[in-house]
Design an enzyme around this catalytic site. Structure first.
Site, short mmCIF file in Angstrom:
data_model
loop_
_atom_site.label_atom_id
_atom_site.label_comp_id
_atom_site.label_asym_id
_atom_site.label_seq_id
_atom_site.Cartn_x
_atom_site.Cartn_y
_atom_site.Cartn_z
N ARG A 180 0.82 -1.21 0.00
CA ARG A 180 0.00 0.00 0.00
C ARG A 180 0.85 1.26 0.00
O ARG A 180 0.42 2.31 -0.50
CB ARG A 180 -0.94 0.00 1.21
CG ARG A 180 -2.12 -0.95 1.02
CD ARG A 180 -3.01 -0.99 2.24
NE ARG A 180 -4.26 -1.70 1.96
CZ ARG A 180 -5.12 -2.09 2.88
NH1 ARG A 180 -4.87 -1.84 4.15
NH2 ARG A 180 -6.22 -2.73 2.55
N GLY A 193 -7.14 -6.75 -0.15
CA GLY A 193 -7.23 -7.50 1.10
C GLY A 193 -6.28 -8.69 1.15
O GLY A 193 -5.11 -8.60 0.76
#
Length: 418
Positions: A60, A375
């Site tokens: 991320r 996820g």
């Protein structure tokens, strides 16, 4: 949908301007030595992460680099804000973003100045001291109750304080756009606002899946609970050609078929719902034919492969079996569009990672347009050492991508629309 983009902002000129960037830097942290609550958060930005803390997956952080690099390269004073974990609206050292500041600096190749609070004295002095082309990271947004408050006034007051740090706002936190939080929903109303490179790419990709996807369109769903995926299953069934279901959620479907599932994960209250879905699916839903069953939920537990309709009463299913991997691979062959969300088993334990690896490798080799739905799926790709470039797109937001496919209005996207 009309959203101004980072390129629009850059065309207006950002040199010398303060640009507030909402990023999703909610990365997993591992403790190496000592206790992660012992580190001095102010020391992290000098390079690297605090002693005793390791960023387990920096995906991320890397995802927001194109937006940050474009802004710093254009001379903006960049103020980054993000959340990490689920603190209770008050400072908690174990959820400090200081390790992220160190890693972000390494990836940018320049020091990231770290504020030890979010909107307090440290934040104000850190932002005021920024030179053109420099980056500051504020402490965890969720250390402030106003960030996640359901009270519009409380949330708005916090948004006012955040907005004071920027002359413009960029949302590049796709993993948070489904949250009605101050930094996502309320700040854009207070500043000129645009979508960052990552958010724009995510919306473009998911729009392809909800528009007219090239067929055959095959979706692979895994993860723990049917209840978490029920809404997206309902939304996808009319549009997909095949829906392959693995992971812990498959056992509730198997139970709905009348099979015993031993001590495997089971949502008893969802059995009738699964039975109804199977009846309405017109044969689109494909379930495992074999599973890897273990004596216990443990990495070293004794295990073997058993038929999906013959799981022993005291054993727990922790992965899909090799026949299922082959069957799912055959169903994926020839697909032109593939969406995958959720692992096929407990991939964190090597003995039960084969199903997830097999499906991931099949998708990676496919000639289809492939989307990994963030996820645990994205984490599995990296944890298993697979080539990320083999996939068409790896989303940074599992929950956000599912809600987009469900057709829900995402507060962060709505806030960016003109």
């Amino acid at each position: 949908m009309s959203i101004r983009t980072l390129d629009d902002l850059l065309a207006e000129g950002v040199s010398g301007r303060r640009v507030l960037v909402r990023a999703d830097l909610n990365v997993p942290l591992d403790k190496q030595t000592g206790d992660i609550t012992d580190h001095d958060s102010a020391s992290a930005p000098q390079g690297g992460t605090p002693d005793g803390v390791r960023i387990a997956d920096d995906g991320r952080i890397r995802a927001v680099l194109p937006t940050l690099s474009a802004l710093t390269g254009a001379g903006a004073k960049v103020v980054v804000c993000s959340h990490l974990g689920r603190p209770k609206g008050t400072p908690d050292p174990k959820f400090s973003l200081s390790p992220v500041a160190g890693r972000l600096g390494e990836l940018l190749g320049a020091r990231v100045h770290f504020a030890t609070d979010t909107v307090g004295e440290s934040a104000r002095s850190t932002v005021d001291a920024l030179a053109d082309g420099e980056v500051a990271l504020l402490e965890n947004l969720r250390f402030n109750k106003g960030e996640t408050s359901k009270d519009d006034t409380e949330r708005g007051a916090f948004a006012d304080e955040l907005a004071a740090f920027g002359d413009a706002y960029v949302d590049d936190a796709f993993g948070a756009v489904h949250r009605k939080h101050a930094s996502v929903h309320d700040v854009p109303a207070r500043l000129p606002h645009v979508a960052g490179r990552l958010v724009l790419r995510e919306v473009e990709v998911l729009s392809r899946l909800t528009g007219e996807p090239e067929r055959p369109y095959v979706v692979v769903l895994g993860g723990s609970k049917v209840s978490d995926k029920l809404a997206v299953i309902e939304a996808l069934l009319p549009t997909v050609d095949r829906l392959l279901i693995g992971g812990g959620m498959c056992f509730t479907f198997l139970k709905a078929q009348g099979h015993e599932v031993g001590s495997s994960l089971l949502e008893e209250e969802m059995v009738e719902t699964c039975r109804s879905l199977l009846e309405r699916s017109e044969g689109k839903i494909m379930l495992p034919v074999d599973v890897v069953a273990a004596d216990a939920f443990a990495p070293d537990a004794a295990h073997d492969t058993v038929p999906a309709d013959g799981i022993p009463s005291k054993r727990v299913g922790l992965d899909i079996g090799p026949e299922t991997v082959a069957g799912f691979a055959a169903a994926l062959k020839g697909a032109r569009t593939i969406f995958w969300n959720g692992p096929m088993g407990v991939f964190e334990m090597p003995a039960f990672a084969h199903g997830t690896r097999g499906i991931a490798e099949t998708i990676a080799k496919s000639e289809a347009f492939t989307v990994v739905g963030g996820g645990d799926s994205a984490a599995a790709v990296r944890a298993l050492g697979l080539d990320e470039s083999s996939f068409g797109h790896i989303s940074t937001g599992g929950g956000a991508s599912l809600e987009y496919l469900e057709g829900k209005t995402l507060p962060g996207i709505a806030a960016l629309e003109n």
